[in-house]
Write an enzyme that holds these catalytic residues in place. Structure first.
Site, PDB file in Angstrom:
ATOM      1  N   ARG A 186     -49.388  -1.700 -38.464  1.00 14.51           N
ATOM      2  CA  ARG A 186     -48.085  -1.701 -39.623  1.00 14.51           C
ATOM      3  C   ARG A 186     -47.677  -0.107 -39.627  1.00 14.51           C
ATOM      4  NH1 ARG A 186     -51.228  -5.221 -42.663  1.00 14.51           N
ATOM      5  NH2 ARG A 186     -50.810  -7.306 -42.361  1.00 14.51           N
TER       6      ARG A 186
ATOM      7  N   LYS B 280     -34.864   6.944 -35.326  1.00 15.56           N
ATOM      8  CA  LYS B 280     -34.612   5.549 -34.653  1.00 15.56           C
ATOM      9  C   LYS B 280     -35.441   5.046 -33.575  1.00 15.56           C
ATOM     10  CE  LYS B 280     -29.492   4.705 -35.780  1.00 15.56           C
ATOM     11  NZ  LYS B 280     -28.245   4.306 -35.420  1.00 15.56           N
TER      12      LYS B 280
ATOM     13  N   GLU C 196     -24.379  14.074 -25.602  1.00 16.37           N
ATOM     14  CA  GLU C 196     -24.580  14.181 -27.109  1.00 16.37           C
ATOM     15  C   GLU C 196     -24.261  15.240 -27.867  1.00 16.37           C
ATOM     16  OE1 GLU C 196     -25.158  10.930 -28.210  1.00 16.37           O
ATOM     17  OE2 GLU C 196     -26.725   9.732 -26.950  1.00 16.37           O
TER      18      GLU C 196
ATOM     19  N   LYS D 142     -27.540  16.838 -36.582  1.00 15.97           N
ATOM     20  CA  LYS D 142     -28.286  15.634 -36.905  1.00 15.97           C
ATOM     21  C   LYS D 142     -29.118  15.470 -38.236  1.00 15.97           C
ATOM     22  CE  LYS D 142     -30.311  11.695 -34.695  1.00 15.97           C
ATOM     23  NZ  LYS D 142     -30.548  10.677 -33.594  1.00 15.97           N
TER      24      LYS D 142
ATOM     25  N   GLU E 121     -28.657   4.578 -42.254  1.00 12.27           N
ATOM     26  CA  GLU E 121     -27.225   4.319 -41.567  1.00 12.27           C
ATOM     27  C   GLU E 121     -26.574   3.374 -42.564  1.00 12.27           C
ATOM     28  OE1 GLU E 121     -26.804   4.154 -37.340  1.00 12.27           O
ATOM     29  OE2 GLU E 121     -25.523   2.411 -37.684  1.00 12.27           O
TER      30      GLU E 121
ATOM     31  N   ARG F 175     -24.391   8.081 -41.414  1.00 12.30           N
ATOM     32  CA  ARG F 175     -25.041   7.988 -40.256  1.00 12.30           C
ATOM     33  C   ARG F 175     -24.237   7.609 -39.190  1.00 12.30           C
ATOM     34  NH1 ARG F 175     -31.655   7.816 -38.793  1.00 12.30           N
ATOM     35  NH2 ARG F 175     -31.151   8.201 -36.702  1.00 12.30           N
TER      36      ARG F 175
ATOM     37  N   ASN G 140     -22.949   7.505 -34.138  1.00 13.04           N
ATOM     38  CA  ASN G 140     -22.649   6.643 -33.400  1.00 13.04           C
ATOM     39  C   ASN G 140     -21.137   6.629 -32.541  1.00 13.04           C
ATOM     40  OD1 ASN G 140     -23.344   3.233 -32.845  1.00 13.04           O
ATOM     41  ND2 ASN G 140     -25.129   4.753 -33.204  1.00 13.04           N
TER      42      ASN G 140
ATOM     43  N   HIS H  43     -20.491   5.102 -29.038  1.00 15.08           N
ATOM     44  CA  HIS H  43     -21.274   4.399 -29.019  1.00 15.08           C
ATOM     45  C   HIS H  43     -21.279   2.803 -28.721  1.00 15.08           C
ATOM     46  CE1 HIS H  43     -23.972   7.918 -29.117  1.00 15.08           C
ATOM     47  NE2 HIS H  43     -25.134   7.157 -28.718  1.00 15.08           N
TER      48      HIS H  43
ATOM     49  N   HIS I  19     -22.517   1.685 -25.662  1.00  9.22           N
ATOM     50  CA  HIS I  19     -23.511   0.810 -25.371  1.00  9.22           C
ATOM     51  C   HIS I  19     -23.083  -0.451 -24.884  1.00  9.22           C
ATOM     52  CE1 HIS I  19     -26.564   2.394 -28.698  1.00  9.22           C
ATOM     53  NE2 HIS I  19     -26.439   2.935 -27.661  1.00  9.22           N
TER      54      HIS I  19
ATOM     55  N   HIS J 152     -27.548   6.927 -20.240  1.00 10.98           N
ATOM     56  CA  HIS J 152     -26.997   7.023 -21.650  1.00 10.98           C
ATOM     57  C   HIS J 152     -25.689   7.666 -21.906  1.00 10.98           C
ATOM     58  CE1 HIS J 152     -26.702   5.854 -25.912  1.00 10.98           C
ATOM     59  NE2 HIS J 152     -26.973   7.249 -26.289  1.00 10.98           N
TER      60      HIS J 152
HETATM   61  N1  NAD Z   1     -33.242   7.331 -30.967  1.00 12.33           N
HETATM   62  C1  NAD Z   1     -32.271   7.798 -31.013  1.00 12.33           C
HETATM   63  O1  NAD Z   1     -31.936   8.395 -31.798  1.00 12.33           O
HETATM   64  C2  NAD Z   1     -31.775   8.082 -29.660  1.00 12.33           C
HETATM   65  C3  NAD Z   1     -30.677   9.050 -29.534  1.00 12.33           C
HETATM   66  C4  NAD Z   1     -30.014   8.959 -28.355  1.00 12.33           C
HETATM   67  C5  NAD Z   1     -30.594   8.413 -27.258  1.00 12.33           C
HETATM   68  N2  NAD Z   1     -31.381   7.357 -27.395  1.00 12.33           N
HETATM   69  C6  NAD Z   1     -32.077   6.527 -26.202  1.00 12.33           C
HETATM   70  O2  NAD Z   1     -32.512   7.588 -25.338  1.00 12.33           O
HETATM   71  C7  NAD Z   1     -32.609   6.854 -24.010  1.00 12.33           C
HETATM   72  C8  NAD Z   1     -31.960   7.948 -22.881  1.00 12.33           C
HETATM   73  O3  NAD Z   1     -32.752   9.197 -23.098  1.00 12.33           O
HETATM   74  P1  NAD Z   1     -33.027  10.270 -21.797  1.00 12.33           P
HETATM   75  O4  NAD Z   1     -31.593  10.593 -21.450  1.00 12.33           O
HETATM   76  O5  NAD Z   1     -33.855  11.384 -22.256  1.00 12.33           O
HETATM   77  O6  NAD Z   1     -33.456   9.453 -20.620  1.00 12.33           O
HETATM   78  P2  NAD Z   1     -35.097   9.005 -19.941  1.00 12.33           P
HETATM   79  O7  NAD Z   1     -35.901   9.058 -20.894  1.00 12.33           O
HETATM   80  O8  NAD Z   1     -34.812   7.636 -19.116  1.00 12.33           O
HETATM   81  O9  NAD Z   1     -35.279  10.480 -19.202  1.00 12.33           O
HETATM   82  C9  NAD Z   1     -34.420  10.481 -18.050  1.00 12.33           C
HETATM   83  C10 NAD Z   1     -35.072  10.848 -16.649  1.00 12.33           C
HETATM   84  O10 NAD Z   1     -35.515  12.265 -16.707  1.00 12.33           O
HETATM   85  C11 NAD Z   1     -36.849  12.133 -16.469  1.00 12.33           C
HETATM   86  N3  NAD Z   1     -37.548  13.438 -17.234  1.00 12.33           N
HETATM   87  C12 NAD Z   1     -37.608  13.517 -18.437  1.00 12.33           C
HETATM   88  N4  NAD Z   1     -38.118  14.890 -18.892  1.00 12.33           N
HETATM   89  C13 NAD Z   1     -38.127  15.515 -17.778  1.00 12.33           C
HETATM   90  C14 NAD Z   1     -38.280  16.820 -17.117  1.00 12.33           C
HETATM   91  N5  NAD Z   1     -38.706  17.849 -18.193  1.00 12.33           N
HETATM   92  N6  NAD Z   1     -38.316  17.205 -15.719  1.00 12.33           N
HETATM   93  C15 NAD Z   1     -37.960  16.285 -14.912  1.00 12.33           C
HETATM   94  N7  NAD Z   1     -37.727  14.941 -15.324  1.00 12.33           N
HETATM   95  C16 NAD Z   1     -37.576  14.335 -16.602  1.00 12.33           C
HETATM   96  C17 NAD Z   1     -37.469  10.916 -17.020  1.00 12.33           C
HETATM   97  O11 NAD Z   1     -38.400  10.627 -16.240  1.00 12.33           O
HETATM   98  C18 NAD Z   1     -36.353  10.111 -16.465  1.00 12.33           C
HETATM   99  O12 NAD Z   1     -36.351   9.670 -15.170  1.00 12.33           O
HETATM  100  C19 NAD Z   1     -31.710   5.515 -24.137  1.00 12.33           C
HETATM  101  O13 NAD Z   1     -32.509   4.678 -24.242  1.00 12.33           O
HETATM  102  C20 NAD Z   1     -31.122   5.968 -25.461  1.00 12.33           C
HETATM  103  O14 NAD Z   1     -30.615   4.824 -25.990  1.00 12.33           O
HETATM  104  C21 NAD Z   1     -31.933   7.060 -28.655  1.00 12.33           C
HETATM  105  O1  LIG Z   2     -29.455   8.599 -34.604  1.00  9.75           O
HETATM  106  C1  LIG Z   2     -28.421   8.073 -34.672  1.00  9.75           C
HETATM  107  O2  LIG Z   2     -28.037   7.370 -35.724  1.00  9.75           O
HETATM  108  C2  LIG Z   2     -27.333   7.570 -33.221  1.00  9.75           C
HETATM  109  O3  LIG Z   2     -26.684   7.038 -33.523  1.00  9.75           O
HETATM  110  C3  LIG Z   2     -27.859   8.641 -32.154  1.00  9.75           C
HETATM  111  C4  LIG Z   2     -27.292   8.018 -31.038  1.00  9.75           C
HETATM  112  O4  LIG Z   2     -26.769   8.743 -30.093  1.00  9.75           O
HETATM  113  C5  LIG Z   2     -28.388   6.955 -30.439  1.00  9.75           C
HETATM  114  O5  LIG Z   2     -27.999   6.562 -29.102  1.00  9.75           O
HETATM  115  C6  LIG Z   2     -28.988   6.005 -31.095  1.00  9.75           C
HETATM  116  O6  LIG Z   2     -29.908   5.158 -30.466  1.00  9.75           O
HETATM  117  C7  LIG Z   2     -27.856   4.862 -31.217  1.00  9.75           C
HETATM  118  O7  LIG Z   2     -28.197   4.052 -32.617  1.00  9.75           O
HETATM  119  P1  LIG Z   2     -28.027   2.321 -32.366  1.00  9.75           P
HETATM  120  O8  LIG Z   2     -28.166   2.205 -33.857  1.00  9.75           O
HETATM  121  O9  LIG Z   2     -26.457   2.445 -32.000  1.00  9.75           O
HETATM  122  O10 LIG Z   2     -28.542   1.856 -31.474  1.00  9.75           O
HETATM  123 ZN    ZN Z   3     -26.637   8.275 -28.249  1.00  6.34          ZN
END
Ligand code: NAD
Ligand SMILES: O=C(O)C(=O)C[C@@H](O)[C@H](O)[C@H](O)COP(=O)(O)O
Ligand code: ZN
Length: 368
Positions: A121, A143, A185, A227, A237, A241, A245, A248, A252, A267
Site C-alpha cells: 500500500r 504522477k 517538454e 513544474k 490536477e 495542474r 497537459n 497532451h 496522447h 512521448h
Molecule cells: N509522470 C509524469 O509526470 C510524466 C511526465 C512526462 C512524461 N512521462 C512519461 O515518460 C515516458 C517517456 O519518458 P522518456 O522520454 O524518458 O523515455 P524512456 O524512459 O523510454 O527513455 C528513452 C530511452 O532512453 C534510454 N536512456 C535513458 N537514460 C539514458 C541515458 N542517460 N543514456 C542513454 N540512454 C538512456 C532508455 O533506455 C530509453 O531507451 C512516457 O511514458 C511518458 O508518458 C511522465
Molecule cells: O505532471 C503533469 O501533470 C503532466 O501533465 C506532465 C505531462 O508531461 C506528462 O506526460 C503526464 O504524464 C501526463 O499526465 P496524464 O495525466 O495526461 O497522463
Molecule cells: Zn508529457
C-alpha cells in the site's frame, strides 16, 4: 548544485537536486532516507551504462541494493512489467521501511513509482532521472502510471517521491533523439506560462536541444521551478495542474494510435506535435494569433521535432476523437483541451465542441 523544493499542503515536501556528478554521490543523499534496503528499478539500457556508479555509491554509504531491470521503451509501462516488478520486490523480501530507486527515463520512473505506490500500500521511492524528459518533467510531481492499448497512463496513482536527483552529466550518454524529445517538454513549460523563458529557448538556449550542457542545466532548473510551483498548488490536477497537459490531449491520442513499440513516436515528439496542434486550434478559435502559431512551429521545427500530423503517420479523425474523449481530463464525455491566448498564456478549456475538434482534425490531415 541547485535545490528546488517541492511542497504543498497535501503531501510531504521533498527536494529536487540538480547538479553534476550527483549519481556518484547518490548514496550520501539517499542514506538518510533508507532505513533498510533499496531496490533499483531501471531499464536494460540504463543498467548497462549507469547502474554500477549508483550501486558503488550506495555501497560506499552503507546502503544495500538490488537491481531489477525491465526492457527499455514505452512497452514496459504495462500490466505485465508492473506485475513482474512487484513480484521481484516480494521475492527480494522488501518491507515498508525499504526504498525503491527509479534509475532511468520517464518509463522507469512511471513504472517504478506505481510499483512503489502499490507495494504494501505504498513505500518510499527516489527518482534518479537519466533522460532530459525525466529531469524536466516526469520525475517531479508524483504522477505514476502504466499504459493500456486503450490509452496512455490510464492506470496509475499519485505517489510523490521522497527525493529527486537530476545529474546533468548523465545526459551526455543520451541519444540525440531522446534529447530532442525531452526538449519538447521544456518548450511546453515556456509555452504554458513563461514567455521570457520561451524567448531564451528560441535564441541562446536553443543549443540545449543539441545537447549543450550549460543550456540543458538552465533548462532543467527553470522547468523544475515551473513544474514544482504548479504541483505544489494542485497535486491531484483539480485545476491548474491540467496546464501541464498542454499538447497532451492531441499528443496522447496520437501516441496511442501509433502504438507503444520501441522506435515508434517518442512521448516528447507527440507532445511537440500536440503543442503545435493546440496553438493551431487556438488560432482557429481566434484565441491567439497566427503569428504566435508560426513562432511556435518555427521553434519546434528548429529543435528537430514534428509540427504536422503527417510526420507522425496516417490517422482517422474519429479514432483520434474517441481516444481524446477517453482522456483523463474529459468530463462526462466532453473534451477538455489546454488552449492558449498567446505564448506563455495557456488556459484550461472545458466542454470543447467535439464537432469542431473533428473538423479541425480533418483540416490537420486526418481522414474523415
Ligand atoms: N509522470 C509524469 O509526470 C510524466 C511526465 C512526462 C512524461 N512521462 C512519461 O515518460 C515516458 C517517456 O519518458 P522518456 O522520454 O524518458 O523515455 P524512456 O524512459 O523510454 O527513455 C528513452 C530511452 O532512453 C534510454 N536512456 C535513458 N537514460 C539514458 C541515458 N542517460 N543514456 C542513454 N540512454 C538512456 C532508455 O533506455 C530509453 O531507451 C512516457 O511514458 C511518458 O508518458 C511522465
Ligand atoms: O505532471 C503533469 O501533470 C503532466 O501533465 C506532465 C505531462 O508531461 C506528462 O506526460 C503526464 O504524464 C501526463 O499526465 P496524464 O495525466 O495526461 O497522463
Ligand atoms: Zn508529457
Amino acid at each position: 548544485m541547485t535545490i528546488i523544493p517541492v511542497s504543498g499542503g497535501a503531501f510531504a515536501a521533498y527536494d529536487v537536486v540538480v547538479g553534476r556528478g550527483l549519481l556518484a554521490q547518490a548514496g550520501a543523499h539517499i542514506a538518510p532516507l533508507a532505513k533498510g534496503r533499496t531496490v533499483i528499478v531501471t531499464d536494460e539500457t540504463v543498467a548497462g551504462i549507469h547502474a554500477q556508479t549508483l550501486t558503488a555509491s550506495l555501497t560506499a554509504a552503507g546502503v544495500t541494493s538490488e537491481i531489477v531491470a525491465v526492457p527499455a521503451g514505452e512497452s514496459s509501462k504495462s500490466f505485465a512489467e508492473l506485475e513482474r516488478v512487484l513480484d521481484r520486490l516480494l521475492e527480494i523480501g522488501l518491507d515498508r521501511k525499504d526504498v525503491v530507486i527509479a534509475l532511468g527515463g520517464g518509463v522507469v520512473g512511471d513504472l517504478a513509482g506505481l510499483a512503489a505506490a502499490l507495494f504494501m500500500r505504498g513505500i518510499d521511492f527516489v527518482q534518479i532521472p537519466t533522460t532530459l524528459l525525466a529531469q524536466v518533467d516526469s520525475s517531479v510531481g508524483g504522477k505514476t502510471a502504466i499504459d493500456t492499448p486503450r490509452g496512455k497512463n490510464l492506470i496509475g496513482a499519485f505517489h510523490q517521491p521522497r527525493l529527486v536527483l537530476a545529474d546533468i552529466d548523465v545526459l551526455a550518454t543520451l541519444p540525440e533523439r531522446q534529447v530532442r524529445s525531452g526538449w519538447a517538454e521544456v518548450l511546453k513549460h515556456g509555452l504554458i506560462c513563461d514567455a521570457a523563458f520561451f524567448d531564451w529557448l528560441s535564441g541562446e538556449g536553443a543549443a540545449g536541444a543539441k545537447g549543450d550542457s550549460a543550456a540543458l542545466e538552465r533548462a532543467v532548473i527553470r522547468s523544475v521551478e515551473i513544474k514544482s510551483a504548479v504541483v505544489g498548488e494542485d497535486e491531484k490536477e483539480a485545476g491548474r495542474r491540467a496546464l501541464l497537459n498542454l499538447g497532451h490531449t492531441f499528443g496522447h491520442a496520437i501516441e496511442t494510435e501509433v502504438g507503444f513499440d520501441e522506435g515508434a513516436l517518442a512521448h516528447g515528439e507527440a507532445v511537440a506535435l500536440g503543442c503545435c496542434m493546440a496553438f493551431r486550434y487556438s488560432a482557429r478559435e481566434a484565441l491567439c494569433t497566427t503569428d504566435d502559431v508560426a513562432r511556435v512551429e518555427a521553434v519546434v521545427a528548429a529543435a528537430g521535432l514534428p509540427t504536422r500530423l503527417d510526420q507522425a503517420g496516417s490517422f482517422a479523425a474519429d479514432r483520434l476523437l474517441a481516444l481524446m474523449a477517453g482522456d483523463k481530463k474529459a468530463e462526462g464525455g466532453a473534451l477538455t483541451l489546454i488552449l492558449a491566448r498567446g505564448i506563455g498564456q495557456a488556459f484550461v478549456a472545458k466542454g470543447v465542441d467535439a464537432a469542431k475538434v473533428r473538423a479541425f482534425l480533418i483540416e490537420e490531415g486526418a481522414t474523415a
